[in-house]
Design a protein around this motif. Structure first.
Motif, short mmCIF file in Angstrom:
data_model
loop_
_atom_site.label_atom_id
_atom_site.label_comp_id
_atom_site.label_asym_id
_atom_site.label_seq_id
_atom_site.Cartn_x
_atom_site.Cartn_y
_atom_site.Cartn_z
N GLY A 46 42.23 36.31 42.31
CA GLY A 46 40.81 36.42 42.02
C GLY A 46 39.98 35.48 42.88
O GLY A 46 40.38 35.13 43.99
N ASN A 47 38.84 35.06 42.34
CA ASN A 47 37.90 34.25 43.12
C ASN A 47 38.55 33.00 43.71
O ASN A 47 38.42 32.72 44.89
CB ASN A 47 36.73 33.76 42.24
CG ASN A 47 36.14 34.85 41.40
OD1 ASN A 47 36.76 35.23 40.40
ND2 ASN A 47 35.00 35.37 41.78
N PRO A 64 42.62 41.87 46.31
CA PRO A 64 41.89 41.53 45.08
C PRO A 64 42.71 41.79 43.83
O PRO A 64 43.52 42.72 43.78
CB PRO A 64 40.66 42.44 45.13
CG PRO A 64 41.12 43.63 45.92
CD PRO A 64 42.08 43.09 46.94
N LYS A 65 42.51 41.00 42.83
CA LYS A 65 43.17 41.13 41.54
C LYS A 65 42.39 40.37 40.51
O LYS A 65 42.19 39.17 40.69
CB LYS A 65 44.59 40.56 41.61
CG LYS A 65 45.33 40.56 40.32
CD LYS A 65 45.45 39.26 39.53
CE LYS A 65 44.57 38.11 39.81
NZ LYS A 65 44.54 37.09 38.72
N THR A 66 41.89 41.00 39.52
CA THR A 66 41.38 40.28 38.36
C THR A 66 40.99 41.26 37.26
O THR A 66 40.23 42.19 37.50
CB THR A 66 40.16 39.40 38.69
OG1 THR A 66 39.56 38.98 37.46
CG2 THR A 66 39.10 40.13 39.51
N LEU A 81 35.03 39.74 40.94
CA LEU A 81 35.07 39.46 42.38
C LEU A 81 33.83 40.03 43.05
O LEU A 81 33.45 41.17 42.81
CB LEU A 81 36.33 40.06 43.01
CG LEU A 81 37.54 39.13 43.12
CD1 LEU A 81 38.79 39.92 43.46
CD2 LEU A 81 37.29 38.04 44.16
N SER A 124 37.73 45.58 40.83
CA SER A 124 38.95 44.94 41.30
C SER A 124 40.16 45.50 40.58
O SER A 124 40.09 45.79 39.39
CB SER A 124 38.90 43.43 41.04
OG SER A 124 37.85 42.85 41.74
N GLU A 135 30.83 34.86 41.38
CA GLU A 135 31.20 35.70 40.24
C GLU A 135 30.20 36.84 40.08
O GLU A 135 28.99 36.58 39.99
CB GLU A 135 31.29 34.88 38.97
CG GLU A 135 32.56 34.05 38.94
CD GLU A 135 32.61 33.15 37.73
OE1 GLU A 135 33.71 32.93 37.22
OE2 GLU A 135 31.54 32.67 37.31
#
Lengths: 414, 414
Positions: A114-115, A141-143, A148, A154, A361
């Motif tokens: 993530g971020n 990306p992953k969350t 993101l 994402s 965010e």
């Protein structure tokens, strides 16, 4: 641009999701298929594993098991929450990373997170560039939080959203079964962005969702909360409430914080939880009705049996495209999603600067939030619904999911 | 025996399950198909609805929606927790029931529930018999707790067990993702019988389950609990614990009771919950590790998206067979399951006296419990595994379950 020959390294970072391994499968399978890739490494617990020269040799894995990663939840090679220092202040870790990358001739690095992870990948990319070390660094990306920046959504969010919408529908049936007054408060993950809690609106759209939705995008007022719940109970006999763990009062206080001390994790984020419990006790005492606090806890991010097909495929493709782009010379980018249309759902993969995604965010637009915590607008439903389409889960073995079994062969330290 | 002409009435009672509506579908569809049935009524909130002459007219429903009840969780016509008095002491309710049954010419009554509901059905059956009112009364078993006496298992258990085993496998992947020490304590429903918590052993059998399992069949010792968790954490770095909400100390104290006051419901049962939370706080303070308490809460009994096909089919058949048996002259019986073999799974439907099932709790055999809370024996796995086979869920509409939509037309009061 010239093609670079060398090893591929993947790190998984931050909280796991139902589809982070699908991205890993995309990276590993694309890397194994490339003539420019000499080795395929998996970092044992993200950047921490790299600092310790701890790698899995992914060439030793059966291809069928790597395919199974698409439907295996959580981070199969281990995740980490480790924040690198600002290199201007302390470059110890960066020097060590450079040393390790050189020693193993790692020329392609993919960081899936993530971020915070995009920030980490960005800093490493800058440091390596300034050091003159040619290494292509890409963010995947992953969350589940869907916060993101720069991307329409994402990987991980859609499957968690599908879990939340489906489970709210099921809870709606369960929580309305008796003819007695009842309040059910359900706590959903999401530190600062309310996307996941908003997914309860998909159940509302089916007439089988919560009555009230509280997102962290709006300041929380305990008195107003009590008033709204009481109004709904008086009108309907039942109230089902969806609330984000991240809601804060206008003074910036989390709900459990109103009642007890709060701890923070190594990123300085507050450790949350207990929001539903605290509010259930509060409202139960006030209204003298039966109350139940429910936390979706780790289930919402690991329920791979309820994964969205769209999500699994996009997560896999994001990993695959990151490898292909890196081999074609890209670096310092994150794979992002650009929506062309919602009906029908058309999406384009794009490459964004890591710096754009890092530490910004993306929140639920305030104009998508209905007044009086009644839920979300049709705009949100139109946004989220295409993402949760289709089922895609592990085949069953003895009635239970057959998840990937990795051999996890360690690379000998050099 | 002569065939009796009259109305059919179904009541749903006690805590809902993923498949109690499948039994309702079996009762309603078989009743609608019978030439001896004049009306098909659904009691609004079980016995309470009958006392108030509140019925749904099930003949007004679309057949396709009644079919969809098979995959719709919870009690669609409303449940109740209402305990009839001992008729020897107070027969007010029984007299009223008799009056209502006569007024609506109800000649077939099906009560779908657990131990308490079978007791209720049995008492009504006896009272009506003594009053000379010819009415066939049948119990249809339902309980996620699987504690009904006389039957190999009960509808509802298998789907909840499948949820628990699948979710433990998913949590196993999530809870082992960081390289830091961690204790995860998961609380499972089950007041006095540990069948549901034992289902975690199905995940263990796949090598992806909890390390320790605590059932209410064995007295709970806090010191031993702490010792075992510490041993596992020291050996493996992680400990995942499955614990029943119903565990008690040898003095008969529930875990939350060790810390706060306890309330009881109208059956005199203790209102539980908070067991995992309390233990997590206890062990977190002792071992100074990260702890997480998880409650499967209402999800374990309403996750129809993860229902077992075997369970759905057996639940439906139990309802259908109850109607057929009653029309053929049976009364005062509960449909039960008799296992012929586990490999392959062969099961026979049988009729048991209601008095056999009523108020007797069937527990997990002590010889199936491994020492030191390590789990269950292969006997348990062989018992439970055939029950969780196959998927059977509602079709998807917009990526979400399309549950039954009933019109719920009320029968005019006579």
């Amino acid at each position: 641009m010239e093609k670079l020959k060398g090893a591929v390294l993947l790190g998984q970072s931050g909280g796991p999701t139902s589809v982070i391994n699908a991205s890993a499968a995309g990276v590993f399978l694309a890397a194994l298929d490339s003539e420019y890739v000499t080795d395929v490494f998996g970092a044992v617990h993200g950047v921490k594993g790299i600092l310790n020269e701890e790698f899995y040799d992914m060439r030793k894995e059966d291809r069928a098991e790597l395919e199974r990663l698409k439907n295996t939840p959580s981070s199969s090679i281990g995740s980490v929450r480790y924040k690198l220092a600002d290199p201007a202040k302390d470059d110890t870790d960066y020097k060590r990373l450079l040393e390790v990358f050189k020693k193993y001739n790692i020329r392609y690095f993919f960081y899936n997170g993530g971020n915070d992870s995009m920030d980490t990948a960005n800093k490493i990319n800058e440091f390596f560039k300034n050091s003159g070390y040619d290494c292509r660094i890409m963010g995947v990306p992953k969350t589940i939080d869907n916060d993101l920046n720069g991307t329409d959504h994402s990987p991980g969010f859609a499957s968690a959203a599908k879990y939340i919408a489906t489970t709210f529908m099921e809870l709606f049936h369960d929580a309305t079964v008796y003819d007695t007054k009842q309040v059910t408060i359900v706590e959903v993950m999401g530190r600062n962005a309310g996307w996941l809690t908003a997914a309860a609106a998909l159940a509302q759209a089916k007439g089988q969702g919560p009555d009230l939705i509280f997102l962290p995008e709006q300041p929380f007022d305990l008195e107003f909360f009590n008033k709204r719940v009481e109004e709904v109970v008086n009108a309907k006999g039942k109230a089902i409430v969806a609330i984000s763990e991240g809601v804060q009062t206008k003074d910036g206080k989390y709900i459990p914080e109103l009642f007890k001390d709060l701890h923070t994790d190594s990123f300085g984020h507050a450790q949350l939880g207990g929001t539903a419990q605290v509010l259930a006790e509060e409202i139960g005492g006030k209204l003298n009705v039966k109350v139940r606090a429910i936390e979706f806890s780790l289930m919402q991010r690991s329920a791979a049996h309820l994964a969205s097909k769209v999500d699994v495929e996009e997560a896999f493709n994001a990993g695959k495209l990151a490898v292909e782009a890196a081999i074609n010379g890209e670096s310092g980018k994150m794979v992002g999603f650009k929506r062309i249309s919602s009906k029908p759902y058309v999406m384009e993969y794009v490459l964004l600067p890591l710096s754009l995604a890092a530490n910004h965010e993306r929140k639920v637009p305030l104009e998508w939030i209905l007044p009086n915590n009644e839920g979300l607008t049709q705009d949100f439903v139109d946004y989220a619904l295409p993402l949760i389409q289709g089922d895609c889960k592990a085949e069953l073995e003895d009635g239970l999911p057959r998840f990937a079994k990795l051999k996890k062969v360690r690379v000998a330290k050099r």
